[in-house]
Write an enzyme that holds these catalytic residues in place. Sequence first.
Site, PDB file in Angstrom:
ATOM      1  N   HIS A  26       0.815  -1.210   0.000  1.00  0.00           N
ATOM      2  CA  HIS A  26       0.000   0.000   0.000  1.00  0.00           C
ATOM      3  C   HIS A  26       0.851   1.263   0.000  1.00  0.00           C
ATOM      4  O   HIS A  26       0.515   2.258  -0.631  1.00  0.00           O
ATOM      5  CB  HIS A  26      -0.938   0.009   1.216  1.00  0.00           C
ATOM      6  CG  HIS A  26      -2.308  -0.436   0.867  1.00  0.00           C
ATOM      7  ND1 HIS A  26      -3.058  -1.272   1.658  1.00  0.00           N
ATOM      8  CD2 HIS A  26      -3.077  -0.146  -0.198  1.00  0.00           C
ATOM      9  CE1 HIS A  26      -4.216  -1.480   1.084  1.00  0.00           C
ATOM     10  NE2 HIS A  26      -4.256  -0.812  -0.044  1.00  0.00           N
ATOM     11  N   GLU A  70     -11.174 -12.986 -22.996  1.00  0.00           N
ATOM     12  CA  GLU A  70      -9.876 -13.477 -22.517  1.00  0.00           C
ATOM     13  C   GLU A  70      -9.707 -14.973 -22.737  1.00  0.00           C
ATOM     14  O   GLU A  70      -8.716 -15.560 -22.351  1.00  0.00           O
ATOM     15  CB  GLU A  70      -9.623 -13.139 -21.039  1.00  0.00           C
ATOM     16  CG  GLU A  70     -10.751 -12.605 -20.272  1.00  0.00           C
ATOM     17  CD  GLU A  70     -10.449 -12.160 -18.850  1.00  0.00           C
ATOM     18  OE1 GLU A  70      -9.324 -11.773 -18.528  1.00  0.00           O
ATOM     19  OE2 GLU A  70     -11.399 -12.192 -18.052  1.00  0.00           O
ATOM     20  N   ASP A 117      -4.821 -12.467 -19.902  1.00  0.00           N
ATOM     21  CA  ASP A 117      -5.325 -13.836 -19.936  1.00  0.00           C
ATOM     22  C   ASP A 117      -5.454 -14.373 -21.355  1.00  0.00           C
ATOM     23  O   ASP A 117      -5.205 -15.547 -21.602  1.00  0.00           O
ATOM     24  CB  ASP A 117      -6.679 -13.918 -19.219  1.00  0.00           C
ATOM     25  CG  ASP A 117      -6.494 -14.083 -17.724  1.00  0.00           C
ATOM     26  OD1 ASP A 117      -5.625 -14.890 -17.322  1.00  0.00           O
ATOM     27  OD2 ASP A 117      -7.186 -13.398 -16.953  1.00  0.00           O
ATOM     28  N   CYS A 150      -8.200  -3.800 -22.122  1.00  0.00           N
ATOM     29  CA  CYS A 150      -7.794  -3.348 -20.790  1.00  0.00           C
ATOM     30  C   CYS A 150      -6.676  -4.199 -20.201  1.00  0.00           C
ATOM     31  O   CYS A 150      -6.318  -4.060 -19.046  1.00  0.00           O
ATOM     32  CB  CYS A 150      -8.991  -3.313 -19.835  1.00  0.00           C
ATOM     33  SG  CYS A 150      -9.699  -4.931 -19.543  1.00  0.00           S
TER      34      CYS A 150
END
Length: 587
Positions: free
Chosen positions: A198, A440, A464, A511
């Site tokens: 993070h 995908e 993928d 994407c």
Amino acid sequence: MGSAKISNRLLQGIGASPGIAIGQVRITDRSRVMVFEEQVKRELIPAEVARFRNALAKAKDELRTLQEQIAAQRGAEHLYVIDTHLLILEDSMLTRETVGFIETEGINAEAAVTKTLRKFQQFFATIEDDYLRERGGDVETVVERILRSMVGKSQEPLNDGEGQAIIVAHDLSPADVLQIDKKKVIGFVTDLGGKTSHSAILSRALDIPAVVGLERVTSEITDGDVLIIDGATGMVVVNPDPGTFRDYLRRKQRYEYLERELLKLKDLPAVTTDGHRIVLKGNVEFLEEISSLKSHGAEGIGLYRTEMLFFNREQLPGEEEQFVAYSAVIKAMAPQPVTIRTLDVGGDKFVADLNLADELNPALGLRAIRLSLRQPETFKPQLRAILRASDVGKVNIFFPMISGVAEIRAVKALLEEAKQELRQEGVRFDEGIKIGIMIEIPSAVIIADLLAREVDFFSVGTNDLIQYSLAIDRTNEHLSHLYEPLHPAVLRSLKMVVDAAHAAGIEACICGEMAGEAEYLPVLLGLGFDELSMNAVSILRVKKILRRCSRHEAEKLVARALTFPTAQEVESFLKSEISARYSESFD
Ligand code: PEP
Ligand code: MG
């Protein structure tokens, strides 16, 4: 520089946030609280449990105060990290296990909570996914806060001290990063941490150069040393010699010049020289990434991966919690649209509460939409939450790993049920919400014409699609040389998808990571994609090249590229074309 100082020492870490910083070191004591195990007399055990609970409560109070400070300083969008830490503090397993250790083993609270942490860490260590594994770091940060509150050890503020400095610390918590004042702190390096911790994500979002995972940097550097940090390559130079210093100064100036030039493109349209408009959006997993998307001119979120909300917890988030989380993202991105993807877990993305059995072949297993369709009790609340959030701002919904028409029809039937329920309950949502699918799986490519009749848009997940088309595990480093985005089979697949989408009058988006690789832009443009969604830092680089390309030329380029029989030949053809036509764009 004093004679005792080490000179021009190179240290290699993990580049967490790009940018070059040159400055004096300020070592910050973020050292761990030392914990010793002690036996506690039977009669004192309730008091020890109470001491733990008090520390927990105090840690919560501190985090809430911090939340208010950060909200005032940076706005609400970064509070998500603190929420995550509050959720960990509220996690019943943390309390149960720790109290259990105190009571059954008769040990002190510090040792008990440290044992609980070890247990969490053992679990996290077995996780393959980098991002998830590093969530173990969040638990560690939280436990550290509890320990500090038990032993009464406070921390020195990061922004104190004269002038500007580079912070050197064993570790920085996300809360530390959020408090950095960029006028005082120009970068940081840490012993611990990884690219997807993070703190690293926040440093990228806040544009603070950072190198993490240096392992022993705190013991190799002293206050007052001069440091160069290169947040892109992960290189750190301690007390550079004059030659190195000048070299990095030049690199820094060049980097900053190029960044400034790129930022000038932020509000310019993503349009080709022959007038074709392509939409450039961003991919996100967290609310705190949105500020970076906006500062890089994203025209919306093309992929909001919702799975992060489901990781790291004993109980799955319910409809209300999801609604709140999605609404926060939508509000932060408004007025730009947000395309929300339903849960993509299973395979190597693991969620404890979903009771997933071990699978021999997880990538081909009960993953993504297959899991959602099998567990409507999990899927339906997500659909309802997304629908409700579509009343908060512009939302599209799409589904991962669709392999055929029957699957998307089953999804649409459930979505219709969810809509019907909401109508009956009088709850508002966008009746015209657009529905899309991720492409995908090779079967989806082959029947793209049939699938195109069922939905409003396609979004190709090349990560993928390449893995499944070439049978190459995307996470296996031994096979990475065979993971070829320019493989003729991949290029043909992409063409089939765009052609099928356009024949049916729907949009073709992409994407996967390929969308953010600037050198593939001429290919994706020539193939006819309408929208590209990528990580924030790639957007302006892609836009820069796009604005120098003509789509007509790119189409001719793709027509030639499609004639080559191997990825190597496609690649060398593209390289020669790119260096002939656009070389200066790729600085
Ligand atoms: C993809 O597969 O390209 C994709 C964008 O999805 P994920 O990386 O989340 O699997
Ligand atoms: Mg995928």
